[in-house]
Motif scaffolding. Structure first.
Motif, PDB file in Angstrom:
ATOM      1  N   SER A 179       0.831  -1.204   0.000  1.00  0.00           N
ATOM      2  CA  SER A 179       0.000   0.000   0.000  1.00  0.00           C
ATOM      3  C   SER A 179       0.864   1.252   0.000  1.00  0.00           C
ATOM      4  N   THR A 305      -2.375  -1.320  -3.434  1.00  0.00           N
ATOM      5  CA  THR A 305      -3.383  -0.294  -3.187  1.00  0.00           C
ATOM      6  C   THR A 305      -2.703   1.068  -3.158  1.00  0.00           C
ATOM      7  N   ASP A 344      -9.153   6.027  -3.754  1.00  0.00           N
ATOM      8  CA  ASP A 344      -8.518   4.754  -3.435  1.00  0.00           C
ATOM      9  C   ASP A 344      -8.545   3.863  -4.665  1.00  0.00           C
ATOM     10  N   THR A 346      -7.205  -0.068  -6.216  1.00  0.00           N
ATOM     11  CA  THR A 346      -6.656  -1.403  -5.983  1.00  0.00           C
ATOM     12  C   THR A 346      -6.341  -2.044  -7.321  1.00  0.00           C
TER      13      THR A 346
END
Length: 433
Positions: A179, A305, A344, A346
């Motif tokens: 991340s 992410t 966000d 992913t």
């Protein structure tokens, strides 16, 4: 010979009394004069029962029973009074220097017939930046550790990035997550703190004594405890119309927290409870608990992410947002959007799976209240976001923040960086990534 027997009897009496008074660890120190009074009462009971052996047995039991009852009353009164000296400041004083934390937790739906457990897990925190969460079946019973977790999530946090692994012991599968945290302003306020141990006690440390109410005494795992009740801020987004009540039970000896109970209503109006027990801090935690290594022979999925938090971003000129019940006039228009809070994304580097992208926006207070009121009063109606007249998706009305909601933009099939360029008024430098 009689002196020897008396000495032996006194030794047995002292031993049994110590066992009687041993209600758990840590045991509050009982004054020696009170112990002496109790020993005297028990000795008196033994002598009286011997003197009365010539009487019918049921009558002979009365003096001894009365004396033992007096002993029990002495013990109960002492334990009850001993914990009353514990104040809220004693609880806060236990939380000044903590760097590890372990606890067991369960969440369930409260009802008149009891609590139906929906989640059960064990948590390990070690500052700075290490955390481990073990999830167990809700019906695992009182000893979930023996049955083994069904999922383990381990995270190692850094100031601007996280590494984590999720293990599924029952299937031999693992997910390795990398991340990255980005911002075009100050440190993102929504990111988890590096010092999670300290962070998790901040609410208790900041709650002043005048905001708490003593609710009595009880025994927890053999330890006399005093209870405090208070209101918890910061959960308004779960259900703005619901108060969140917390009860903390602390050791009557030194104020050590033993049990925390939290009651609240979820967005569906259900009465929920979360309980934190087996609380320990500053116990040594082996570094292997936070090892990200994948067991040999397990299948692995890699996930990346990216979380971008914007300091002052809005919707680009001409971009529209309408939110409301499907097939009806919108309750929210573009002018109700205050700003774009975060994005966000992913991605799955080892596969052709397209990226998932989600944004969080902030609405005017009256707008978000109007939307949530409608959703609660009309639970069967589907709320839809019409984003720029290109896609329609279902938003998450809760969980982002008091004035915020989030929704998925994956159907646009664009990376987050491209979404920023096309639809927001700000972009974030990614150093070529």
């Amino acid at each position: 010979m009689s002196n020897t027997n008396e000495t032996h009897d006194q030794g047995c009496l002292d031993h049994n009394l110590d066992r009687l008074l041993e209600l758990g660890e840590p045991t509050p120190g009982m004054p020696e004069d009170l112990k002496a009074r109790i020993r005297s009462k028990l000795t008196e009971a033994g002598r009286e029962s011997g003197y009365k052996k010539i009487l019918p047995s049921r009558w002979a039991l009365w003096p001894a029973a009365a004396t033992v009852l007096a002993v029990v009353i002495l013990i109960v009164l002492w334990y009850g009074n001993s914990s009353k000296a514990i104040a809220w400041a004693d609880v806060q004083g236990q939380l000044n220097q903590v760097h590890t934390l372990t606890l067991s937790a369960l969440t369930g739906i409260s009802a008149n017939t009891g609590m139906r457990i929906t989640e059960r897990y064990k948590v390990y925190y070690k500052d700075p930046g290490l955390s481990r969460l073990e999830e167990y079946p809700p019906d695992a019973g009182s000893g979930p550790i023996e049955k083994g977790p069904r999922k383990i999530r381990i995270i190692r946090r850094e100031p601007d990035s996280n590494e984590g692994v999720t293990l599924y012991p029952g299937t031999g599968k693992a997910e390795l997550v990398d991340s990255v945290l980005l911002t075009d302003g100050p440190e993102p306020p929504s990111q988890p703190a590096l010092d999670l141990v300290q962070f998790n006690w901040e609410l208790i440390k900041k709650t002043t004594a005048d905001k708490t109410r003593r609710i009595g005494d009880r025994i927890i795992n053999g330890v006399p405890a005093t209870g405090f009740e208070f209101e918890m801020p910061g959960r308004e987004y779960v259900n703005p119309d619901s108060q969140t009540h917390a009860r903390l039970w602390a050791s009557g000896k030194d104020g050590t927290p033993l049990l925390i109970e939290i009651d609240y209503r979820d967005p569906l109006g259900q009465n929920m409870r979360t309980e934190y027990s087996d609380i320990q801090w500053n116990v040594p935690l082996d570094e292997s608990l936070f090892d990200l290594a994948i067991p040999e022979g397990w299948s692995l999925i890699r996930i990346r992410t990216e979380s971008a938090e914007y300091a002052n971003a809005g919707l680009a000129p001409g971009v529209t947002v309408q939110i409301g019940p499907e097939g009806r006039d919108p309750l929210i228009e573009t002018g109700d959007v205050v700003r774009v809070v975060r994005g966000d994304q992913t991605t799955h580097p080892d596969s052709d799976v397209p990226p998932d992208a989600r944004i969080t926006i902030e609405l005017k207070p009256e707008a978000i209240q109007r939307l949530r009121d409608y959703a609660r009063n009309n639970p069967k109606e589907l709320i839809i976001v019409d984003f720029n007249r290109q896609i329609k998706v279902v938003p998450n009305l809760y969980g982002a923040g008091l004035l915020q909601l989030s929704f998925d933009l994956s159907l646009l099939d664009l990376p987050l960086a491209e979404l920023e360029i096309r639809y927001f008024t700000a972009t974030i430098e990614r150093n070529g990534l």
